[in-house]
Design a protein around this motif. Structure first.
Motif, PDB file in Angstrom:
ATOM      1  N   SER A   1       0.896  -1.312  -0.009  1.00  0.00           N
ATOM      2  CA  SER A   1      -0.077   0.102  -0.113  1.00  0.00           C
ATOM      3  C   SER A   1       0.802   1.157  -0.178  1.00  0.00           C
ATOM      4  N   LEU A   2       1.892   1.233   0.790  1.00  0.00           N
ATOM      5  CA  LEU A   2       2.810   2.411   0.810  1.00  0.00           C
ATOM      6  C   LEU A   2       3.599   2.575  -0.417  1.00  0.00           C
ATOM      7  N   ILE A   3       4.019   1.546  -0.879  1.00  0.00           N
ATOM      8  CA  ILE A   3       4.757   1.563  -2.365  1.00  0.00           C
ATOM      9  C   ILE A   3       3.990   2.531  -3.157  1.00  0.00           C
ATOM     10  N   LEU A   4       2.373   1.798  -3.484  1.00  0.00           N
ATOM     11  CA  LEU A   4       1.437   2.110  -4.493  1.00  0.00           C
ATOM     12  C   LEU A   4       1.292   3.640  -4.254  1.00  0.00           C
ATOM     13  N   PHE A   5       0.894   4.180  -2.917  1.00  0.00           N
ATOM     14  CA  PHE A   5       0.518   5.351  -2.453  1.00  0.00           C
ATOM     15  C   PHE A   5       1.898   6.422  -2.891  1.00  0.00           C
ATOM     16  N   THR A   6       3.044   5.967  -2.616  1.00  0.00           N
ATOM     17  CA  THR A   6       4.031   6.795  -2.845  1.00  0.00           C
ATOM     18  C   THR A   6       4.476   7.116  -4.200  1.00  0.00           C
ATOM     19  N   ILE A   7       4.439   6.061  -4.938  1.00  0.00           N
ATOM     20  CA  ILE A   7       4.739   6.030  -6.677  1.00  0.00           C
ATOM     21  C   ILE A   7       3.607   7.081  -7.223  1.00  0.00           C
ATOM     22  N   SER A   8       2.390   6.771  -6.689  1.00  0.00           N
ATOM     23  CA  SER A   8       1.222   7.491  -7.465  1.00  0.00           C
ATOM     24  C   SER A   8       1.292   8.632  -6.978  1.00  0.00           C
ATOM     25  N   SER A   9       1.895   9.179  -5.648  1.00  0.00           N
ATOM     26  CA  SER A   9       1.971  10.696  -5.308  1.00  0.00           C
ATOM     27  C   SER A   9       2.955  11.355  -6.370  1.00  0.00           C
ATOM     28  N   LEU A  10       3.999  10.590  -6.549  1.00  0.00           N
ATOM     29  CA  LEU A  10       5.028  11.118  -7.553  1.00  0.00           C
ATOM     30  C   LEU A  10       4.157  11.324  -8.971  1.00  0.00           C
ATOM     31  N   LEU A  11       3.566  10.333  -9.617  1.00  0.00           N
ATOM     32  CA  LEU A  11       3.046  10.482 -10.652  1.00  0.00           C
ATOM     33  C   LEU A  11       1.996  11.627 -10.670  1.00  0.00           C
ATOM     34  N   CYS A  12       1.045  12.035  -9.672  1.00  0.00           N
ATOM     35  CA  CYS A  12       0.238  12.994  -9.497  1.00  0.00           C
ATOM     36  C   CYS A  12       0.893  14.232  -9.727  1.00  0.00           C
ATOM     37  N   GLY A  13       2.074  14.330  -9.161  1.00  0.00           N
ATOM     38  CA  GLY A  13       2.808  15.603  -9.397  1.00  0.00           C
ATOM     39  C   GLY A  13       3.260  15.945 -10.671  1.00  0.00           C
ATOM     40  N   THR A  14       3.629  14.845 -11.469  1.00  0.00           N
ATOM     41  CA  THR A  14       3.880  14.863 -12.756  1.00  0.00           C
ATOM     42  C   THR A  14       2.881  15.005 -13.994  1.00  0.00           C
ATOM     43  N   ALA A  15       1.677  14.977 -13.436  1.00  0.00           N
ATOM     44  CA  ALA A  15       0.664  14.808 -14.288  1.00  0.00           C
ATOM     45  C   ALA A  15       0.762  16.061 -15.159  1.00  0.00           C
ATOM     46  N   THR A  16       0.322  15.768 -16.559  1.00  0.00           N
ATOM     47  CA  THR A  16       0.145  16.774 -17.417  1.00  0.00           C
ATOM     48  C   THR A  16      -1.325  17.063 -17.945  1.00  0.00           C
ATOM     49  N   SER A  17      -2.158  16.202 -17.482  1.00  0.00           N
ATOM     50  CA  SER A  17      -3.645  16.747 -17.659  1.00  0.00           C
ATOM     51  C   SER A  17      -4.395  16.492 -16.770  1.00  0.00           C
ATOM     52  N   LEU A  18      -5.681  16.864 -16.456  1.00  0.00           N
ATOM     53  CA  LEU A  18      -6.580  16.359 -15.547  1.00  0.00           C
ATOM     54  C   LEU A  18      -7.040  15.076 -15.479  1.00  0.00           C
ATOM     55  N   ALA A  19      -7.126  14.389 -16.637  1.00  0.00           N
ATOM     56  CA  ALA A  19      -7.495  13.032 -16.567  1.00  0.00           C
ATOM     57  C   ALA A  19      -6.295  12.098 -15.818  1.00  0.00           C
TER      58      ALA A  19
END
Length: 518
Positions: A81-99
């Protein structure tokens, strides 16, 4: 290192770090929505899905967490859960579109959903029964203070850096938490485990996911869609109702359910969950109302509103360990009663606010709440879980956290709806008594016209402008009266809960033997 050799405070730190960042992420993005909207060229309604998507995924996973811990092993599930949460947090910060951002927020919610209930279960098992109040006071730091600190931290990072940093900040903290859990957290020998050959309750899993997902969307979007005047909300409500009612009957008949509801046979657990749900219903409503009152009616800036909330949050931090230690000396039901009464008085105090209150008056309301909330949260968790056997702690904690979060969601939806309805009611009543032929209104109108003419420097008729000023003042007064009404309703809820405390059994005090068993 052997599991028995690990210091309980190292275990506490290991599970509290992920709990705190997960709770912060439920509210940290609230103040950044306008920045996200501009950066990703999103519409005003579309961007709110950044919040809703996380809450929906969170709500679905929380009640499944006990089953997932049995399936994978609790330690492995926590780390995953922590790995998934941490990696997805990084990906949220790099998102280039709302979708992209919404998709990664869903993944982040899935990763974060199990962190709260598993952390609470681990704390309850790590501390002996007579010290569980202390454990819950530590857990309360994240649960009670997190929603208050979230918007402040989000605002600071967004203003001084970028909205992306509200997600990037999870990366180093998440890595630290993963390393600590690997080192210091172990599965207990009595933990229920998934035995090969057990059937997966696929229907229960589907009913739970669809029912809670639809319910969370209804609560988050209902007021925006004007509730049941929207076919969209009606449809989701029907689906949620059918799925959740069916889920209850289905799960009670399963040998290995996704959510074991038989635990509600324990009257302390059943009653405690009712008190928790309604208590957080009233508490989260007031947390939303007070800054809204200050900013929309009193003209406070976001910073000044934070100044009002801050001292109450600091007092909560100071009182939490006191409440935890007192559970070792006094019947926790009396402490819980005090917490409910203190919260009732705090919202009663706020129900007397008017448009002329000063900063000290606003701060005082939050200080009273800051004293009452630790006694409520610490003792309700302690009393509710006192007689839950340790092997069932994962399941019990999942249900407890689900109902706490739903209580907050229902509370926010309730207060925003009631605020709009009562403001309309008071406005119509005030208009009935407002006539241009009333001598006092005529005097007010004449004075306003004279003042406007002096400010604008015009000799023309200022009647329409003066009437507009009067109408705006009327709307403001009506809204203030609506706030008072809703605060008063929250007081009634807190007082009503005091009467049902004694259904719960007396929890262990001092060095009593474990009621839950190992």
């Amino acid at each position: 290192m052997a599991p028995s050799d690990v210091n309980k405070w190292l275990i506490t730190a290991s599970v509290m770090i992920p709990t705190l960042i997960e709770i912060l992420d439920t509210s940290v993005a609230n103040v950044s929505l306008t920045h996200i909207q501009g950066s990703l060229s999103a519409g005003q309604e579309e961007v709110t899905w950044v919040l809703t998507s996380y809450l929906v995924a969170n709500a679905v996973v929380i009640p499944m967490s006990g089953w997932l811990a049995r399936l994978f092993g609790r330690k492995r599930y926590l780390i995953f859960s922590l790995i998934l949460f941490t990696i997805s947090s990084l990906l949220c910060g790099t998102a280039t579109s709302l979708a992209e951002l919404i998709f990664f927020r869903v993944v982040q919610g899935v990763g974060g959903g199990g962190l709260q209930p598993m952390s609470q279960a681990i704390l309850m098992e790590t501390f002996p029964p007579e010290e569980r109040g202390v454990a819950m006071s530590i857990f309360g730091i994240g649960v009670v203070v997190g929603p208050i600190l979230g918007p402040l931290l989000g605002g600071y990072l967004t203003d001084h850096y970028s909205w992306r940093w509200i997600f990037y900040i999870n990366l180093p903290i998440g890595i630290l938490a993963i390393l600590m859990i690997i080192s210091f957290v172990f599965d207990p020998p009595y933990q229920q485990r998934w035995v090969k050959g057990m059937k997966v309750d696929y229907l229960g899993l589907t009913l739970l996911a669809v029912g809670l997902g639809c319910l969370q969307i209804v609560l988050d979007k209902g007021q925006m869609e004007d509730w049941f005047s929207s076919n969209y909300i009606i449809g989701l409500s029907v689906v949620a109702g059918v799925c959740l009612v069916t889920l209850v009957f289905w799960e009670l008949r399963q040998e290995h359910p996704i959510l074991d509801l038989r635990i509600f046979k324990d009257r302390s657990f059943a009653t405690g969950n009712v008190v928790m749900f309604l208590g957080f219903f009233a508490f989260f409503g007031s947390i939303v109302l007070l800054p809204l009152y200050l900013q929309t009616l009193m003209g406070y800036t976001a910073f000044l509103a934070g100044v009002v909330l801050g001292p109450g949050g600091m007092l909560t931090l100071a009182v939490l360990p006191i409440a935890g230690k007192l559970t070792q000396r006094l019947d926790a039901r009396y402490l819980l009663g005090f917490g409910l009464l203190a919260n009732a008085y705090s919202v009663f105090y706020m129900s007397g606010f008017n448009l002329n209150i000063d900063l000290a008056t606003a701060v005082t309301g939050r200080l009273i709440q800051g004293i009452g909330m630790p006694f409520f949260f610490v003792t309700i968790a302690y009393v509710t879980m006192a007689y839950v056997p340790n092997p069932h702690m994962n399941n019990a904690s999942a249900i407890f956290n689900l109902l706490r979060n739903l209580g907050g969601s229902f509370g926010v939806a309730f207060v925003t709806t009631m605020l709009a309805r009562r403001a309309q009611f008071h406005q119509s009543r005030l208009v009935e008594h407002l006539s241009q032929y009333d001598p006092s209104v005529q005097m007010w109108l004449t004075e306003l016209k004279r003042s406007l003419a002096h400010q604008i420097g015009s000799v023309g008729d200022q009647t329409q402008r003066a009437l507009s000023v009067i109408y705006l003042q009327l709307q403001k007064q009506a809204t203030a009266m609506a706030f008072n009404d809703v605060f008063h309703l929250q007081m009634i809820i807190f007082l009503g809960l005091v009467g049902i405390l004694w259904i719960m059994r007396k929890p262990p005090i001092g060095k009593s033997p474990s009621p839950g068993g190992h």
